[in-house]
Design a protein around this motif. Structure first.
Motif, PDB file in Angstrom:
ATOM      1  N   PRO A 158       0.799  -1.231   0.000  1.00 34.62           N
ATOM      2  CA  PRO A 158       0.000   0.000   0.000  1.00 34.62           C
ATOM      3  C   PRO A 158       0.832   1.282   0.000  1.00 34.62           C
ATOM      4  CG  PRO A 158      -0.974  -1.601   1.483  1.00 34.62           C
ATOM      5  CD  PRO A 158       0.329  -2.186   1.025  1.00 34.62           C
ATOM      6  N   LEU A 159       1.966   1.280   0.681  1.00 37.19           N
ATOM      7  CA  LEU A 159       2.821   2.467   0.681  1.00 37.19           C
ATOM      8  C   LEU A 159       3.304   2.778  -0.723  1.00 37.19           C
ATOM      9  CD1 LEU A 159       4.511   4.693   2.022  1.00 37.19           C
ATOM     10  CD2 LEU A 159       6.286   2.988   2.449  1.00 37.19           C
ATOM     11  N   PHE A 160       3.735   1.742  -1.439  1.00 33.79           N
ATOM     12  CA  PHE A 160       4.202   1.972  -2.807  1.00 33.79           C
ATOM     13  C   PHE A 160       3.066   2.462  -3.691  1.00 33.79           C
ATOM     14  CE2 PHE A 160       4.640   0.320  -7.168  1.00 33.79           C
ATOM     15  CZ  PHE A 160       5.679   1.144  -7.576  1.00 33.79           C
ATOM     16  N   LEU A 161       1.896   1.882  -3.576  1.00 36.48           N
ATOM     17  CA  LEU A 161       0.769   2.290  -4.415  1.00 36.48           C
ATOM     18  C   LEU A 161       0.378   3.744  -4.148  1.00 36.48           C
ATOM     19  CD1 LEU A 161      -1.466  -0.921  -4.290  1.00 36.48           C
ATOM     20  CD2 LEU A 161       0.139  -0.215  -6.083  1.00 36.48           C
ATOM     21  N   LYS A 162       0.432   4.164  -2.913  1.00 29.80           N
ATOM     22  CA  LYS A 162       0.137   5.555  -2.570  1.00 29.80           C
ATOM     23  C   LYS A 162       1.139   6.499  -3.245  1.00 29.80           C
ATOM     24  CE  LYS A 162      -0.041   8.721   1.399  1.00 29.80           C
ATOM     25  NZ  LYS A 162       0.124   8.841   2.869  1.00 29.80           N
ATOM     26  N   VAL A 163       2.412   6.150  -3.165  1.00 33.82           N
ATOM     27  CA  VAL A 163       3.456   6.972  -3.792  1.00 33.82           C
ATOM     28  C   VAL A 163       3.293   6.963  -5.310  1.00 33.82           C
ATOM     29  CG1 VAL A 163       5.942   7.130  -4.225  1.00 33.82           C
ATOM     30  CG2 VAL A 163       5.095   6.682  -1.902  1.00 33.82           C
ATOM     31  N   ALA A 164       3.005   5.798  -5.891  1.00 30.56           N
ATOM     32  CA  ALA A 164       2.870   5.688  -7.344  1.00 30.56           C
ATOM     33  C   ALA A 164       1.744   6.564  -7.870  1.00 30.56           C
ATOM     34  CB  ALA A 164       2.629   4.228  -7.732  1.00 30.56           C
ATOM     35  N   GLU A 165       0.647   6.645  -7.151  1.00 27.82           N
ATOM     36  CA  GLU A 165      -0.467   7.497  -7.582  1.00 27.82           C
ATOM     37  C   GLU A 165      -0.039   8.964  -7.626  1.00 27.82           C
ATOM     38  OE1 GLU A 165      -5.227   8.182  -6.635  1.00 27.82           O
ATOM     39  OE2 GLU A 165      -3.939   7.287  -5.102  1.00 27.82           O
ATOM     40  N   GLN A 166       0.709   9.391  -6.620  1.00 29.49           N
ATOM     41  CA  GLN A 166       1.194  10.771  -6.591  1.00 29.49           C
ATOM     42  C   GLN A 166       2.180  11.036  -7.724  1.00 29.49           C
ATOM     43  OE1 GLN A 166       2.913  10.836  -2.681  1.00 29.49           O
ATOM     44  NE2 GLN A 166       0.956  11.086  -1.616  1.00 29.49           N
ATOM     45  N   VAL A 167       3.090  10.108  -7.923  1.00 29.32           N
ATOM     46  CA  VAL A 167       4.114  10.269  -8.956  1.00 29.32           C
ATOM     47  C   VAL A 167       3.491  10.295 -10.351  1.00 29.32           C
ATOM     48  CG1 VAL A 167       6.048   9.082 -10.087  1.00 29.32           C
ATOM     49  CG2 VAL A 167       6.012   9.326  -7.595  1.00 29.32           C
ATOM     50  N   ALA A 168       2.449   9.484 -10.571  1.00 33.85           N
ATOM     51  CA  ALA A 168       1.780   9.458 -11.874  1.00 33.85           C
ATOM     52  C   ALA A 168       1.255  10.835 -12.260  1.00 33.85           C
ATOM     53  CB  ALA A 168       0.649   8.437 -11.866  1.00 33.85           C
ATOM     54  N   SER A 169       0.684  11.544 -11.296  1.00 32.91           N
ATOM     55  CA  SER A 169       0.170  12.893 -11.568  1.00 32.91           C
ATOM     56  C   SER A 169       1.302  13.838 -11.952  1.00 32.91           C
ATOM     57  CB  SER A 169      -0.569  13.431 -10.339  1.00 32.91           C
ATOM     58  OG  SER A 169      -1.697  12.637 -10.036  1.00 32.91           O
ATOM     59  N   GLU A 170       2.413  13.739 -11.245  1.00 31.53           N
ATOM     60  CA  GLU A 170       3.569  14.587 -11.548  1.00 31.53           C
ATOM     61  C   GLU A 170       4.125  14.292 -12.937  1.00 31.53           C
ATOM     62  OE1 GLU A 170       6.460  14.134  -8.465  1.00 31.53           O
ATOM     63  OE2 GLU A 170       4.960  14.335  -6.870  1.00 31.53           O
ATOM     64  N   MET A 171       4.210  13.012 -13.278  1.00 28.43           N
ATOM     65  CA  MET A 171       4.742  12.634 -14.583  1.00 28.43           C
ATOM     66  C   MET A 171       3.838  13.096 -15.715  1.00 28.43           C
ATOM     67  SD  MET A 171       6.179   8.811 -13.627  1.00 28.43           S
ATOM     68  CE  MET A 171       7.062   8.493 -15.164  1.00 28.43           C
ATOM     69  N   ASN A 172       2.530  13.020 -15.503  1.00 25.51           N
ATOM     70  CA  ASN A 172       1.604  13.484 -16.529  1.00 25.51           C
ATOM     71  C   ASN A 172       1.691  14.990 -16.733  1.00 25.51           C
ATOM     72  OD1 ASN A 172       0.366  11.261 -17.721  1.00 25.51           O
ATOM     73  ND2 ASN A 172      -1.193  11.079 -16.122  1.00 25.51           N
ATOM     74  N   ARG A 173       1.903  15.738 -15.653  1.00 23.06           N
ATOM     75  CA  ARG A 173       2.051  17.188 -15.798  1.00 23.06           C
ATOM     76  C   ARG A 173       3.291  17.513 -16.628  1.00 23.06           C
ATOM     77  NH1 ARG A 173       0.171  17.285 -10.394  1.00 23.06           N
ATOM     78  NH2 ARG A 173       2.288  17.421  -9.532  1.00 23.06           N
ATOM     79  N   TRP A 174       4.387  16.800 -16.349  1.00 23.62           N
ATOM     80  CA  TRP A 174       5.595  17.034 -17.142  1.00 23.62           C
ATOM     81  C   TRP A 174       5.356  16.662 -18.607  1.00 23.62           C
ATOM     82  CZ3 TRP A 174       8.368  13.640 -20.190  1.00 23.62           C
ATOM     83  CH2 TRP A 174       9.510  14.191 -20.777  1.00 23.62           C
ATOM     84  N   ALA A 175       4.754  15.485 -18.834  1.00 26.66           N
ATOM     85  CA  ALA A 175       4.538  15.008 -20.200  1.00 26.66           C
ATOM     86  C   ALA A 175       3.662  15.972 -20.996  1.00 26.66           C
ATOM     87  CB  ALA A 175       3.908  13.617 -20.174  1.00 26.66           C
ATOM     88  N   LYS A 176       2.654  16.523 -20.344  1.00 26.18           N
ATOM     89  CA  LYS A 176       1.754  17.449 -21.048  1.00 26.18           C
ATOM     90  C   LYS A 176       2.499  18.709 -21.453  1.00 26.18           C
ATOM     91  CE  LYS A 176      -3.088  18.723 -20.940  1.00 26.18           C
ATOM     92  NZ  LYS A 176      -4.355  18.653 -20.177  1.00 26.18           N
ATOM     93  N   SER A 177       3.406  19.174 -20.590  1.00 24.96           N
ATOM     94  CA  SER A 177       4.144  20.395 -20.899  1.00 24.96           C
ATOM     95  C   SER A 177       5.246  20.151 -21.929  1.00 24.96           C
ATOM     96  CB  SER A 177       4.756  20.984 -19.622  1.00 24.96           C
ATOM     97  OG  SER A 177       5.755  20.125 -19.097  1.00 24.96           O
ATOM     98  N   PHE A 178       5.853  18.972 -21.909  1.00 22.58           N
ATOM     99  CA  PHE A 178       6.995  18.714 -22.792  1.00 22.58           C
ATOM    100  C   PHE A 178       6.571  18.004 -24.084  1.00 22.58           C
ATOM    101  CE2 PHE A 178      10.805  16.607 -24.377  1.00 22.58           C
ATOM    102  CZ  PHE A 178      11.773  17.586 -24.196  1.00 22.58           C
TER     103      PHE A 178
END
Length: 628
Positions: A158-178
């Motif tokens: 569960p700890l990893f899944l919680k972190v992965a959900e947060q990281v996914a949002s960050e990665m999508n923001r970068w991908a959308k901008s780049f």
């Protein structure tokens, strides 16, 4: 822990009981006897190196009529493909892009450290090589943090899944901008896309936390492979995933045979079929390029492919030819995969993987590392990304089934090269069979004319010093560039790991000890084309480049390091450079100073290492701070 087979230092067994499980410790105890065998083949390796340097002889091919040491396989059978190889499993059939990097960060809590794994598994890479070797820092207990984070991720804690959900949002923001689009539609589904792969440390390195029954530091290869496999094989199999390792720094088929025996024993111990563990071999050593089919044959059903790394391979060629005054590498930027001996090395690898075994099975060729990171000025990023794509296109044309990238942001930039082609791999593409002539051997040490200049020397020295400094802080993978380019966003930082640190000092050692002839005038130092690269010139550049690092902003050189790890990095580089006896590994001198920031202690340890190397011909590889 202290039983008849192994002892673990301090109270680490309690702190890392999720890694040092009962099952893992039982397996380590059962496999600890391999330590003696590994130490023997490493002693043989050092003796081979010393003999070549004393007799001034080159590496050559094995006698075709001989038997591969430690096996019953003849060299000729191996070359003919008369052995049982592996069928490539489904999740390795398409590996267009493999990312590489550690699963842990130095001095970070788990929820921060494990973000590395989330970035990797959400990147869209076909595979990710979680590194336990060149890119993983080894300060304090990072090797255990790495194992812990991988276990949490593979078991979907569960700890990893919680972190992965947060990281996914960050990665999508970068991908959308780049990229102008999001790359992760469903983060939970995306986590299952990437094949998990682990790179164990090589046979030449010792674990920092465990000794065997004789009080000898246990080979890191035994520890890394055992902990990863025992802690994760069930979860991987339940998820339909293969158990996959990368094996680094193998020099001979005999050494590959030790790995094969170790993995087979591990499979027997946990009840897996022989060959259930699949391995890629990084072709990082000149001697290995002379024994490619022999290495394939010895690893048999475990072996799935070769990887053509650039940096370690250059270092191995430099080291093997240290005795030859006529062999001098040019500026490191000139030694691309199309340069002289590199071109011939790559060609041998692609021929080897496309030679069938007796059942018609071929192997994979994974191309080399793309170190660029898309961070910098618009012009700098654009130019570097074009270069990265062009490099990938070249490897694809030459027959690679995929390549490596050193940062998750590069996955979606380089992967389209293979997407456009569409084929899962290039298994069995037709190339001529390997030959074993003197001309072939000469091609593997072919030097071609290229610049050897002061700018090249500054780049080598600046990055070597910075890398040693980063290593001491726990960052064996670091974004670096020469000090003269700090603040210039048109020149991008490159992801550098231990391999790139190794080669920079290795080339510079050649220049100074073999009297490299400079090919360009240099106004700043007043040197002219045709001048010899002398020790006095090296010392002048060392003072200048070190001074630049002391004056650098905290962004490029942490202020706290300027009175701790940076002076030690300078001392190590300087001792390496001035020694007439070339150290076999830069990492040895760094390893014995891990967790040490006292320059006086560092000097004692460096001298101890060099005296032992020069007088006894052996390396110090144990943790000098081990307290059982």
């Amino acid at each position: 822990m202290n039983d008849q087979a192994i002892s673990i230092r301090d109270n680490l067994q309690d702190i890392y009981k999720d890694v040092y499980t009962t099952e893992a410790l039982t397996a380590l105890s059962a496999l600890a006897h391999f330590n003696t065998r590994i130490k023997d083949v490493m002693a043989t390796r050092m003796q081979r190196r010393a003999t070549r340097q004393q007799s001034q002889t080159r590496i050559n091919f094995l006698d075709a009529a001989s038997t591969i040491p430690g096996t019953a396989i003849t060299v000729q059978d191996a070359r003919n493909g008369n052995f049982d190889g592996a069928v490539i499993p489904a999740d390795l059939q398409r590996q267009w892009i493999q990312g590489t990097g550690p699963a842990a960060k130095p001095n970070a809590p788990v929820e921060n450290s494990i973000r590395n794994v989330a970035y990797a598994l959400l990147s869209g890479a076909d595979g990710w090589m979680f590194d336990g070797e060149d890119a993983l820092g080894q300060i304090t207990t990072m090797s255990l943090d790495n194992q812990r984070n991988l276990k949490l991720a593979i078991h979907k804690d569960p700890l990893f899944l919680k972190v992965a959900e947060q990281v996914a949002s960050e990665m999508n923001r970068w991908a959308k901008s780049f990229l102008g689009r999001e790359t992760i539609a469903d983060w939970k589904t995306q986590l299952d896309f990437t094949t998990k792969i682990f790179r164990a440390r090589g046979l030449h390195l010792d674990d920092r936390h465990i000794r065997d029954a004789n009080g000898v530091a246990i080979a890191a290869s035994i520890v890394d492979a055992t902990l990863y496999v025992v802690n994760n094989y069930k979860a991987l199999q339940e998820a339909g995933s293969s158990i996959v390792l990368y094996l680094p720094k193998i020099q001979t088929a005999e050494e590959a045979g030790v790995w094969n025996e170790l993995l087979s024993a591990l499979e027997n111990h946990v009840g897996l079929e022989i060959g259930a563990i699949k391995v890629y071999v990084l072709v990082e050593q000149l001697e290995a390029t002379h024994q490619l089919m022999e290495i394939r044959a010895v690893l048999g059903k475990h072996f799935v492919g070769f990887n053509t790394g650039r940096w370690d391979y250059i270092n191995s060629v430099s080291d093997a030819m240290a005795w030859d005054k006529t062999f001098i590498n040019p500026n490191i930027e000139a030694i691309t995969m199309t340069y002289g001996y590199m071109r011939n090395y790559e060609d041998r690898v692609r021929r080897a993987v496309n030679t069938p075994d007796k059942n018609g099975n071929f192997a994979l060729w994974q191309g080399g590392m793309e170190p660029n990171i898309p961070v910098g000025s618009e012009e700098g990023v654009s130019a570097s990304m074009k270069k990265a794509v062009a490099g990938a296109e070249r490897e694809q044309r030459e027959g690679a089934s995929g390549k490596w990238v050193a940062h998750w942001k590069m996955v979606q930039i380089v992967r389209p090269v293979w997407e456009k082609i569409g084929a899962a791999n290039q298994l069995g593409r037709e190339f001529p069979r390997l030959t074993y002539t003197q001309q072939d051997a000469d091609g593997l040490i072919l030097i071609e004319p290229a610049p050897t200049d002061i700018r090249g020397a500054r780049n080598l020295l600046s990055v070597a010093l910075q890398y040693g400094n980063a290593f001491g802080q726990g960052m064996q993978a670091a974004a670096l560039k020469p000090a003269d380019f700090f603040g210039n966003d048109d020149i991008l930082y490159l992801m550098e790991d231990m391999a790139t640190g190794e080669i920079r000092l290795s080339i510079l050692w050649e220049w100074m000890h073999k009297g490299a002839i400079l090919t360009e005038d240099d106004l700043e130092t007043g040197t002219k084309a045709g001048a010899v690269f002398s020790e006095a010139l090296y010392q002048k550049l060392l003072d200048q480049e070190y001074d630049k690092l002391l004056k650098a902003a905290n962004k490029d050189v942490y202020d706290a390091s300027k009175t701790t790890t940076l002076p030690i990095a300078r001392e190590i580089a300087d001792v390496y450079m001035v020694s007439e006896v070339k150290p076999p590994w830069f990492i040895d001198l760094l390893n014995i100073n891990l967790n040490n920031t006292d320059l006086a202690i560092a000097k004692q340890r460096i001298r101890l290492y060099m005296d032992t190397l020069i007088n006894q011909g052996t390396r110090i590889t144990e943790n000098l701070d081990f307290i059982c």
